[in-house]
Write an enzyme that holds these catalytic residues in place. Structure first.
Site, PDB file in Angstrom:
ATOM      1  N   CYS A  51       0.861  -1.188   0.000  1.00  0.00           N
ATOM      2  CA  CYS A  51       0.000   0.000   0.000  1.00  0.00           C
ATOM      3  C   CYS A  51       0.896   1.237   0.000  1.00  0.00           C
ATOM      4  O   CYS A  51       1.691   1.433   0.935  1.00  0.00           O
ATOM      5  CB  CYS A  51      -0.907  -0.013   1.231  1.00  0.00           C
ATOM      6  SG  CYS A  51      -2.008   1.399   1.254  1.00  0.00           S
TER       7      CYS A  51
ATOM      8  N   CYS B 148      -3.595   6.994  -4.705  1.00  0.00           N
ATOM      9  CA  CYS B 148      -3.268   5.560  -4.623  1.00  0.00           C
ATOM     10  C   CYS B 148      -1.823   5.313  -5.086  1.00  0.00           C
ATOM     11  O   CYS B 148      -1.516   5.428  -6.291  1.00  0.00           O
ATOM     12  CB  CYS B 148      -4.245   4.709  -5.431  1.00  0.00           C
ATOM     13  SG  CYS B 148      -4.055   2.954  -5.092  1.00  0.00           S
TER      14      CYS B 148
END
Ligand code: PYC
Length: 320
Positions: free
Chosen positions: A88, A238
């Site tokens: 992530c 993201c």
């Protein structure tokens, strides 16, 4: 009674909750093995930390671990409302700011172990972090899928630490006020990919869908809307999704090595991305493998003890 100590932050609007004490002991093996132990034996802790009533669908959690590689400053396993993430980007930026807040590390470059490999994160100042991500690449270009009510939608499949389906030609207006419509549309794309058995390499589940549109400011190259695996959209641009985008831009010759791409999120936050060729990873397709670097900012928003009482019927969170 169980107490779990967490530090919360947000990276470009997307929250991260890092477990710093009181998490499960997963042993000392590689983080990919520890992720499986977490999933198989301690999934209630993931759910308790992330799901309501202590958390929410939009949160991404991270379990701070001792790294198995002694050259790493920390290990991390990321998770969300439905399961576990390979890697992530916004969470790694949040982790670095959290570790700096805890005075566990200072400015400079630090190796961080994840279940899919080691990334190098550079703390630039208290809030700003660069992440040199795992090797990323485009697996398939211009893959059509029939989405009920929308006809054929065509996208690229790329890896940036998670599998993404990246769509530029979708006819949608990317504005925050349309988040419900955009969520429905991207969830339908994901269901259609699953229905047709369209996957990443080696059957990897494509669990992130990314739409691109024109930027809303002269400071960025493009705006995106990213649907995450648990049905919440990413408030940040993201990190793994921007890495997948860089892989596509590199493959199409649209962004040169070393040049900067400014990726704006649906809420207006911006990540800077650039790439270098990766000469050590054997490509699985025709397109080149790249090493992306993503830079963004995060801020600590809270520190607290989560309390799990034995009599609490929602001790392990509300699972949907
Ligand atoms: O920043 O890589 C990322 C990410 C994945 C899911 C939510 N954020």
């Amino acid at each position: 009674m169980q107490t779990i100590r967490v530090i919360d932050s947000h990276t470009g609007g997307e929250p991260t909750r890092i477990i710093i004490e009181g998490g499960p002991d997963l042993g000392r093996g590689p983080l990919s093995d520890r992720l499986l132990t977490f999933r198989d034996r301690f999934d209630e802790i993931r759910s308790a930390v992330i799901n309501e009533p202590r958390g929410s669908d939009v949160l991404v959690g991270g379990l701070l671990c001792e790294p198995s590689d002694p050259t790493c400053a920390a290990g991390i396993i990321f998770f969300n409302n439905t399961g576990y993430l390979n890697m992530c980007g916004h969470g790694t930026i949040g982790l670095m700011v959290t570790l700096a807040w805890m005075k566990k590390l200072g400015p400079g470059s630090h190796r961080i172990e994840t279940p899919v490999g080691v990334v190098t994160a550079t703390l630039i100042d208290d809030c700003r972090v660069s992440v040199r991500n795992v090797p990323s690449w485009r697996y398939r270009k211009a893959v059509p899928v029939n989405v009920p009510g929308h006809g054929t939608v065509t996208g690229d499949i790329a890896w940036g630490g998670n599998w993404f389906f990246l769509v530029s030609d979708h006819g949608q207006n990317l504005s925050l006020s349309r988040w419900k419509e955009l969520s429905d549309f991207t969830l339908q794309i994901r269901a259609a990919l699953e229905r047709d058995g369209i996957t990443g390499a080696n059957g990897g589940l494509i669990d992130h869908i990314e739409l691109f549109g024109p930027p809303s400011t002269s400071e960025s190259n493009s705006q995106n809307f990213v649907m995450c695996p648990g049905g919440a959209y990413d408030r940040s641009p993201c990190g793994t999704g921007t890495s997948a985008k860089l892989a596509c831009l590199a493959a199409d010759g649209k962004l040169l090595s070393g040049a900067t791409w400014f990726q704006e999120s649906i809420v207006g936050s911006i990540f800077e991305g650039s790439w270098q060729p990766d000469d050590s990873t054997v490509p699985t397709g025709a397109d080149p493998v790249i090493i992306p670097t993503i830079t963004g900012s995060a801020w600590v928003t809270g520190e607290c003890n989560l309390i799990l009482q034995p009599t609490d019927p929602f001790r392990a969170g509300i699972r949907t």
